[in-house]
Structures are given as structure tokens and as C-alpha cells.
Enzyme design. Structure first.
Site, PDB file in Angstrom:
ATOM      1  N   LYS A 307      36.045  11.014  24.790  1.00  0.00           N
ATOM      2  CA  LYS A 307      37.983  11.471  25.319  1.00  0.00           C
ATOM      3  C   LYS A 307      37.415  12.960  26.224  1.00  0.00           C
ATOM      4  O   LYS A 307      37.111  13.553  25.902  1.00  0.00           O
ATOM      5  CB  LYS A 307      38.224  12.078  23.777  1.00  0.00           C
ATOM      6  N   LYS A 792       9.036  36.026  -4.461  1.00  0.00           N
ATOM      7  CA  LYS A 792       8.879  36.727  -5.965  1.00  0.00           C
ATOM      8  C   LYS A 792       9.536  37.074  -6.856  1.00  0.00           C
ATOM      9  O   LYS A 792       9.711  37.091  -8.304  1.00  0.00           O
ATOM     10  CB  LYS A 792       7.438  36.937  -5.967  1.00  0.00           C
ATOM     11  N   HIS A 795      17.336  37.590  -6.049  1.00  0.00           N
ATOM     12  CA  HIS A 795      18.797  37.795  -5.991  1.00  0.00           C
ATOM     13  C   HIS A 795      19.742  37.514  -6.593  1.00  0.00           C
ATOM     14  O   HIS A 795      20.111  36.712  -6.789  1.00  0.00           O
ATOM     15  CB  HIS A 795      19.899  37.505  -4.017  1.00  0.00           C
ATOM     16  N   ASP A 844      16.887  47.171  -4.764  1.00  0.00           N
ATOM     17  CA  ASP A 844      16.976  47.434  -3.503  1.00  0.00           C
ATOM     18  C   ASP A 844      18.437  46.445  -3.256  1.00  0.00           C
ATOM     19  O   ASP A 844      19.027  46.177  -2.830  1.00  0.00           O
ATOM     20  CB  ASP A 844      15.799  46.039  -2.602  1.00  0.00           C
TER      21      ASP A 844
END
Length: 920
Positions: A307, A792, A795, A844
């Protein structure tokens, strides 16, 4: 490799030397010439190629007596030029992707590779697939070289990264420089150099013809790459190089007999036409079109073609008059004068051909973006017309013949090709293998045509298209502005017509160059309209939209349709000028139907093959001979990337393929930073965020303005499964996306908190902290999602509408974690100071600033064990210990993908209200 085209005859600029073309030799004489060439280079291997006579001490300086050089044009995984200078008994070698240039302003990237044996410089032929450098090799140029005066110490030049030399070849003459690059390029595994033409009487201007285009054939035999590949007179076995003679000459294969259908004519014999209906040559014939299929048909009797990604063109030759007509009958002859000129050379008084005009890329596939740039921006990309059907010939209607018979007639007319006009070849067996091979070549897919079918205008099940990636036209109904400025677009709002209404189908924000963004901004600005052209658009789809009259049609490639009937991972390829907006409809794949007349199995007929072979059809033809295990090629698949788990490169590739469906939605069309570990987890690894030439197929770039200087920087981005799997070849063990998307870089759509505990803290304490973050976010009206970091920590991520800018989000995230720290200072810490982290959890919040990244869900980590950052259900906080999942034992936990805890994130629409958030 791209189809070889005859060099355009041009008058060289004054004081410029045009390379001489070597006359093409016969098969036997070409093979003899290669034998002679190999013998010359074999003689050189037995002494040190220095200025000192035999028996004297080695010298690092060379006299101007002429050292050997050779440049080999090499069609391996991609077409490139191997630049080799003979020195101290070996060939010092560099791979130059684009080949040399006589324009002094060109800096051609030259990647230094390992030294090659001197004898290899005489080789022209085939390296078998699967061996190092597998492909076709041509001696593109050869001759002698010497250092420029004042630069005779070659060893010092190689050490210090600066070689200045003079070349005396059939194509390469005058002064040249090789200089080793510094900066980031100096950290690449293979040294990057630049090959530069110096000012002298041989240099050329920017607009003068390229030496690689002007003189594409062998300096020894005059053959093209296709002729070398087809004759296979010499074979080099890389694995035998160390044992001595690695090459052998083989006898030419017996020529294949061309299939002769009962109606196949000789080139000068019109007897086959006498029984066909007479007709006046039609002014225009509506083209036959293909249905989209879920895969190629497996039955016999089908012809499978590649194609092509270009413009469908009907070429009409009537005496000396030529017309090139689009699929709607528009006359585009004036836009393709070179093709029109070649059509006049057809050995027929009257003929109507059907085919596709394309721009062939260096890797042999076709590029619609380059084709559009040729038509709209005046860029110089050679056009090629691949013909796949013959609709009329010398006053006779050929459309009632079978496709197989029409292509036989077409092959006789085109022969080895006429300038830019070539036959589009096919195979008759192995459609599935050809389809996989086409995808491996990064082509769009294949077209399967029923060999016994007649030509009928319109769409039917006798022609089927199978696509590697979905691609179709969409109407542009609106646009957004780029965050980089109001003079360029950020994304396009797409749609298609159904029952007279324009149906919204999503956005595309990738695939644009900066020039394209500005050009589209001007074109769309002229079409702005107050009223929305779509029947309806979701609220989030209307954000920042500027509506336009639905006049322009975009060609778009995308991964799939979502459950909401929107395109996923869409990339802009170019504007289509050959199709009216009102005719754009959604293309749906269908199961390959059985065409009419299949009750009788067609007799086996060998495919008609023209002598000229374009690179893409060659790849298709070899697909039936080559076993494929997928569309991704890995070098050293057994290489260990993690000694602790025994993870290999092949394992990593399989893992990326297995998680692609779940991982891609969270990384696609975002700037990415990659952690590459070429030697594995126990060796030095490095971050890569910028695009370079070493990136594998499918991995692209997005220009991101530097926040200090405003200068655009090309960040890595991707949006296909193939590109993700290809990361394994680079040794990528971590993928880190931005918290915003390419089409709206300055407004994040993720709020991320990284909970990083001191190792002395128990898992249950970390779980309680994650639960508290979730509770506070819910109080602010935000649902959140949980995953491991692969280390460790945990999130906690909340999807948000991209309305706040980065400074606003960072400030709010900072206040959020400061509130937690104030209420529980013995447990929480918001500063990065490691010495103060003992017994605490570092909250954090800095993942929420521009340019920061967080490891992606399902990404491995570049640490011993190669553990995975895995999405978890909130119920996982009740587990007695931290869950650990590794890439190596993926088969053991693969079943978890059936219940993806982050699936709902993709459909969660929620706003972050600053007032409510500060009170949480």
C-alpha cells in the site's frame, strides 16, 4: 532502499566536475570485475598501508603517494554509505547515512564503526540476512587519498578527532575533512564525526545536483543496487571473516520464465488486443477502490501489493498529449511535469494507467508528508509514479480482462521502468507474511486484489486494504493555538461526515513541523467561523477551540478508535487536496469477503514481475522466504540487561509488547525522558530526553521551548506500540513522561505526589500516608490513583483538566504537602535534605513543575532486579507487605492486566479548584 532512478541530465555548474557514469556490464563481466576488485584489495591486506617501505619501522605519517579508499553503498536495515579509508592494513570506517555532499554547508553525520579488513573494500554483492550488515553492498566509489599538506600525521588526526585529506576517486575529488563531534555526541557509544567538503574548485552550491542522486550506480560494474541484489554473483559471510576468505562467487541462477497468460503480448505484438472491445479513449474513469479489511485474505488467487502512501493518479496518454488526473478527475499535469514527460515515452499511441504518485523515503517506504511538502512548500523530493493497472490501450478497452492479464500487459509496456514511472509489483502467496514484512518496513500496509477480477469503478470486496496503522482523511473543523505563540496552531479538531452531519472524532497535536504549524495557522485563520461546524463536541473537546469552515481535509495516522469514537494517538501527515471535505467518511475494517466467481479455484499462475524492482516490492517478495517473529528486529536479543534476574533484551521487548495497551495511554504524545542502560543495570546508565539520529523507528520528536531562552529543543515523544517495543533495542529501562501533553505543554493534566520513605519505616506506615493523601484529595473533589514506584515508595496521581499553568500547580502542591508536614512533623518532610529523612516520609511535590517527570506506570526501573512501577488498587494498602513485580517474571503476574486499576483514569474528568484544594 529506494527505487533507483536514472540520473537527470543536468549541465554542471561552472568549475564543477560531474561524476562519470560507468556503463552497465553484463552479468558475467560484472562478476569478473568484482573478482578483479577483490583481488586488488586482497593484495593490500598483507602489508601496512603506510608511507614506509616494507621492513622499516611503522610511521604515523603518510606520503602523498595515494592510499586506498572505498565508499560502499549499503542497503542493510536502512540505506547508508560506508566511508572507508585504508590505513595501516585495515579500512578505518564510518557510516554516513545520507552519503557525502559537495556543498560545503552540509555537515554529514559520520558514525565511526569498527575497522574492516582491507579485502572487504573490494566487495560488491550480498551479505546474507541474519548476519552482521546483512543486505546489498555496492562499490559506489573508489580511488586513492592522501592527507592534506601540514596534516600528514594520520594517527594523531584519528586520536585528536581531525582528519584533513584529498580524495582522487571517480566521484569523490578534492579536499575533505572528518572532524569528531564534542558535547553530547561525544558520549555516544560509537564516536560521531562530521564529513565536510572543503572549499576548492570541485565544491558545489546548495541548489546544485547531489552527487548521490547524480551518480547512484556502482563505480566498478555500473550496476544499480537492485541489479546487484538480483544477480547475487558474490556473497560475503560475515561470520567467516576472521577465518580468511569470507566471500565466494556463485553461479548465476537459471533465469525464471515469465508467466505468459493466454493474452499476454510481446512488447511489439498487438495480437492480444484484437479480441478486446474497441472504444474511444475515455476522458476519465472513476477509480476502483478498496475496502478496509481486518487482515489480508489467506486463500489462493489474490495478488498482494504494497500500500503506497501518496496521491492516486490516472495517467492518460493520447498521442503526444498527456494528462495526470486525480481520483476526482482534476488535472494535475502541471504539478508533475517530470512524470508527464516520462509518460510520453510509453511504447503505445494511447494508454490509460492507474497508479500512485509517491515520494520514496531512504528506507524504501513512502512519505506522504514529503509528498505534500513537494506540492505545497516547494521542497525538492523526487516523485515516482508506481503503476498497478492498465485501463485502456491503443483504442481497446482492457478493463474486462482479469487483473492478472492487465498487469501482464502493463509489465510489457513499462519494461524496466521509464524514468520516474515503474510497475508496482505483487506476490501471489504469503499475503500474511507480506503484511508483517510491510509493517516491519514501517509501511502503511498492503492491498490485496482478486487476480481474476475485472476493473470496476467504486469500492468493492475484490480489492482489500490491510493497514499496519489506521490512516484516513478527516475534515478539519477547528483548531487551537500553540502555547509557543499565536502565529502557529497547537492541535486540529477532526471530524467526518455521516448522514450529512460533521461528526467530531477528536484532536491531533503531533506530526507537525514548526513551518507546518505556521502555514496551517494562516490557512485556517482565513476560514474562521463563529459557529461550530460539528453536530456536537464534548465539553473538554471545545476547550480553547477556534471554529473554522469545514473546507480542509487532513491525512491522519492513528492507533485505534476509542470507546467514545475518538481517534487515539493521532498524528498529522499532511493536507489532502484531491478529496472534497463532503466526501470524507469514517472508514471501517471488514472481514475479508469472498469475491464473486470463487467457486472455481483459479489456476496457479506465477506473478508477473518487471525487471526493474523497487525496493519496497523486493521486501514484499522476500517476505515469503523469511520467517518473521514480529515487526521488531533486535541485535543481540540474548544480551543480559539485569544480572540479578537474568533479564535479556528479548525479555524486555516482549514485556513492552505485553504492557503496551495499558502503558501507552499514559506516555503517548508527551515529552519523554528515557533511562538507557546499554550494558545493563550494573553498569553506567544515562538519561536521554533529546532526539538524535540513533532513535529507532517510530520514536519521534516534539519541539519544547527552553523555559529560559525560549529556543525550541527536540524532546523525545512516541505514540505507537511499535515505538515502545523498539525502546528495548536501545536498552531503555525507564520511561519518564511529562505531566502535560504535546498539544498543551504549559498546562499539566496530572497532579503527582511521590511518597519516598526512609527504609527503616514499615510498609504499613507508608500505606497510611498514601491513604491520607487520597483522603485529602477527595476532600478537594479529586479522585486519585495509586502505583508503586518500582522502588520503596508510592505515587498518588490525580488526573486534572489542563487549566492551571505549571507555576500555579507547583505552588498548590507545595501548600498541600506543607499542610501535612505541619500536622505531623515527626513523620512527614517536604525538603529534599537526605540527612533529615531518617524515620520520615519525604513528600515530593516537585513532580509538578515544568520539565519534571515521574516514572510511567508499567515502566521497569534501572535497578538490580528490574522491578516495575505497577498500578495498584487502593485495596492493596491492606496487604501485609510491599508488593514487588519484576519484568523477568511478567508471565506470573500478566493476569493482573485484565483488571487495570488505572483504566478509569483515562475517562475521569475533574477540575482542580484552587480554593477547595487549599482547604483540603
Amino acid at each position: 532502499m529506494a527505487p533507483t532512478k536514472k540520473a537527470v541530465s543536468r549541465k554542471p555548474a561552472s568549475k564543477k566536475t560531474a561524476a562519470k557514469r560507468t556503463p552497465h556490464k553484463t552479468h558475467a563481466s560484472a562478476a569478473d570485475a568484482v573478482d578483479e576488485q577483490l583481488a586488488r584489495y586482497r593484495e593490500m591486506r598483507d602489508f601496512k598501508v603506510t608511507a614506509e617501505p616494507s621492513g622499516k619501522g611503522k610511521s604515523t605519517k603518510a606520503k602523498a603517494s595515494g592510499l586506498p579508499f572505498v565508499i560502499q553503498k549499503h542497503a542493510a536495515s536502512h540505506l547508508h554509505y560506508d566511508f572507508r579509508l585504508g590505513w595501516n592494513g585495515v579500512l578505518k570506517s564510518w557510516a554516513v547515512a545520507k552519503g557525502p555532499s559537495y556543498f560545503t554547508g552540509d555537515r554529514r553525520l559520520a558514525v565511526q564503526v569498527e575497522d574492516h579488513p582491507m579485502e572487504y573494500g573490494g566487495f560488491e554483492g550480498i551479505i546474507p540476512k541474519g548476519q552482521y550488515g546483512g543486505g546489498t553492498v555496492m562499490v559506489w566509489d573508489q580511488g586513492t587519498w592522501e592527507p592534506q599538506p601540514g596534516h600528514e600525521d594520520v594517527d594523531a588526526g584519528l586520536r585528536e578527532g581531525s582528519l584533513k585529506f584529498v580524495m582522487h576517486g571517480t566521484k569523490m575529488t578534492g579536499k575533505w575533512t572528518l572532524v569528531r563531534m564534542g558535547g553530547k555526541a561525544a558520549n555516544e557509544r560509537k564516536p560521531n564525526w562530521l564529513l565536510i567538503k572543503e572549499h576548492d574548485e570541485f565544491e558545489r552550491g546548495k541548489d546544485d545536483p547531489s552527487i548521490t542522486d547524480e551518480a547512484p550506480d556502482s563505480a566498478v560494474t555500473g550496476r544499480t543496487l537492485d541489479q546487484i541484489a538480483g544477480q547475487e554473483d558474490h556473497v560475503w559471510n560475515s561470520k567467516d571473516t576472521a577465518r580468511g576468505k569470507a566471500w565466494h562467487r556463485q553461479k548465476p541462477a537459471a533465469p525464471e520464465k515469465k508467466a505468459q497468460s493466454p493474452r499476454s503480448p510481446k512488447a511489439k505484438n498487438d495480437a492480444a488486443l484484437k479480441d478486446l472491445p474497441r472504444e474511444t479513449q475515455p476522458a476519465f474513469l472513476s477509480p476502483q477502490l478498496a475496502l478496509e479489511a481486518t487482515g489480508p485474505p489467506g486463500k489462493e488467487g489474490w495478488l498482494h501489493e504494497l500500500k503506497l502512501d501518496g496521491y492516486r493518479i490516472q495517467a492518460r496518454k493520447s498521442g503526444s498529449d498527456v494528462q495526470l488526473l486525480t481520483r476526482k478527475g482534476l488535472d494535475w499535469t502541471h504539478r508533475m511535469p517530470a512524470i508527464a514527460k516520462d509518460i510520453t515515452k510509453l511504447p503505445a499511441e494511447n494508454a490509460t494507467l492507474d497508479g500512485e504518485v509517491v515520494v520514496v523515503s531512504e528506507n524504501g517506504t513512502t512519505s506522504f508528508a514529503n509528498l505534500q511538502a513537494s506540492f505545497q512548500d516547494g521542497e525538492k523530493h523526487p516523485l515516482t509514479y508506481f503503476c498497478f493497472d492498465l485501463l485502456h490501450l491503443n483504442g481497446r478497452n482492457t478493463r474486462g480482462l482479469s487483473l492478472r492479464e492487465r498487469k501482464a500487459l502493463l509489465a510489457e509496456i513499462l519494461g524496466e521502468g521509464i524514468g520516474s514511472v515503474h510497475l508496482s509489483e505483487h506476490i501471489e502467496t504469503g499475503g500474511e507474511s507480506m503484511f508483517h514484512q510491510a509493517c516491519e518496513l514501517h509501511a502503511e500496509g498492503i492491498i490485496s486484489k482478486w487476480g481474476a477480477s475485472t476493473y470496476s469503478s467504486g469500492r468493492s470486496g475484490e480489492w482489500l486494504k490491510s493497514k499496519c496503522l489506521r490512516e484516513q482523511e478527516f475534515v478539519i473543523g477547528g483548531y487551537t493555538l500553540s502555547s509557543e505563540g499565536p502565529d502557529r496552531i497547537g492541535s486540529l479538531l477532526l471530524g467526518y461526515y455521516r448522514d450529512g452531519k460533521l461528526i467530531y472524532s477528536g484532536r491531533t497535536g503531533t506530526g507537525f513541523t514548526q513551518k507546518t504549524r505556521r502555514t496551517l495557522r494562516k490557512q485556517l485563520g482565513d476560514l474562521e467561523n463563529r459557529s461550530m461546524p460539528f453536530a456536537r463536541v464534548p465539553v473538554d473537546g471545545r476547550r480553547d477551540a477556534i471554529w473554522v469552515k469545514p473546507k480542509l481535509v487532513a491525512q491522519v495516522r492513528f492507533a485505534t478508535w476509542t470507546a467514545d469514537n475518538l481517534v487515539r494517538q493521532a498524528a498529522f501527515l499532511g493536507l489532502r487536496e484531491d478529496k472534497p471535505a463532503k466526501e470524507v467518511q469514517r472508514e471501517e475494517a471488514t472481514v475479508a469477503p469472498q469475491p464473486k466467481g470463487t467457486s472455481k479455484r483459479p489456476a496457479k499462475t506465477a506473478p508477473v514481475v518487471a525487471t526493474h524492482r523497487a525496493a519496497v516490492p523486493i521486501a514484499a517478495k522476500t517476505a515469503t522466504k523469511t520467517a518473521t517473529t514480529g515487526s521488531i528486529r533486535l541485535t543481540h536479543p540474548d544480551k543480559i540487561l539485569d544480572a540479578e534476574s537474568g533479564l535479556t533484551k528479548a525479555d524486555l521487548s516482549a514485556f513492552y509488547q505485553g504492557v503496551a495497551e495499558h502503558m501507552l495511554p499514559h506516555i503517548a504524545d508527551r515529552p519523554l525522558s528515557l533511562v538507557r542502560c546499554p550494558e545493563g543495570t550494573g553498569k553506567p546508565c544515562f538519561f536521554q530526553k533529546h532526539v538524535n539520529h540513533m532513535l529507532p523507528p517510530g520514536v519521534g520528536g516534539i519541539d519544547v521551548p527552553n523555559k529560559k531562552t525560549g529556543e525550541p529543543e527536540p524532546y523525545i515523544t512516541l505514540n505507537t506500540t511499535e515505538a515502545l517495543i523498539n525502546l528495548a533495542q536501545m536498552g531503555v529501562l525507564e520511561v519518564h513522561p511529562w505531566g502535560s501533553r504535546n498539544d498543551d505543554l504549559e498546562h499539566p493534566d496530572r497532579l503527582i505526589f511521590d511518597l519516598d520513605p526512609d527504609e527503616s519505616l514499615p510498609w504499613s506506615t507508608l500505606c497510611d500516608a498514601a491513604a491520607e493523601v487520597r483522603k485529602r484529595l477527595k476532600k478537594a473533589g479529586l479522585e486519585s490513583f495509586l502505583k508503586t514506584t518500582g522502588g520503596k515508595g508510592l505515587h498518588v496521581v490525580a488526573p486534572i483538566q489542563p487549566e492551571l499553568d505549571w507555576p500555579q500547580l507547583k505552588a498548590l502542591a507545595h501548600k498541600f504537602v506543607e499542610s501535612m508536614e505541619r500536622e505531623n512533623p515527626t513523620l512527614y518532610l517536604t525538603k529534599m535534605t537526605k540527612s533529615a529523612r531518617k524515620g520520615k516520609i519525604y513528600l515530593d511535590y516537585l513532580r509538578n513543575e515544568r520539565g519534571a517527570t515521574a516514572v510511567a506506570p508499567y515502566s521497569p526501573r534501572a535497578r538490580a532486579g528490574a522491578h516495575v512501577s505497577l498500578p495498584l488498587p487502593w485495596s492493596a494498602l491492606k496487604l501485609p507487605e510491599r508488593p514487588v513485580y519484576s519484568v523477568k517474571n511478567f508471565d506470573e503476574w500478566r493476569s493482573r492486566l485484565r483488571n487495570d486499576p488505572w483504566k478509569a483514569m483515562l475517562t475521569t474528568r475533574q477540575k482542580l479548584d484552587p480554593a477547595s484544594f487549599e482547604q483540603a
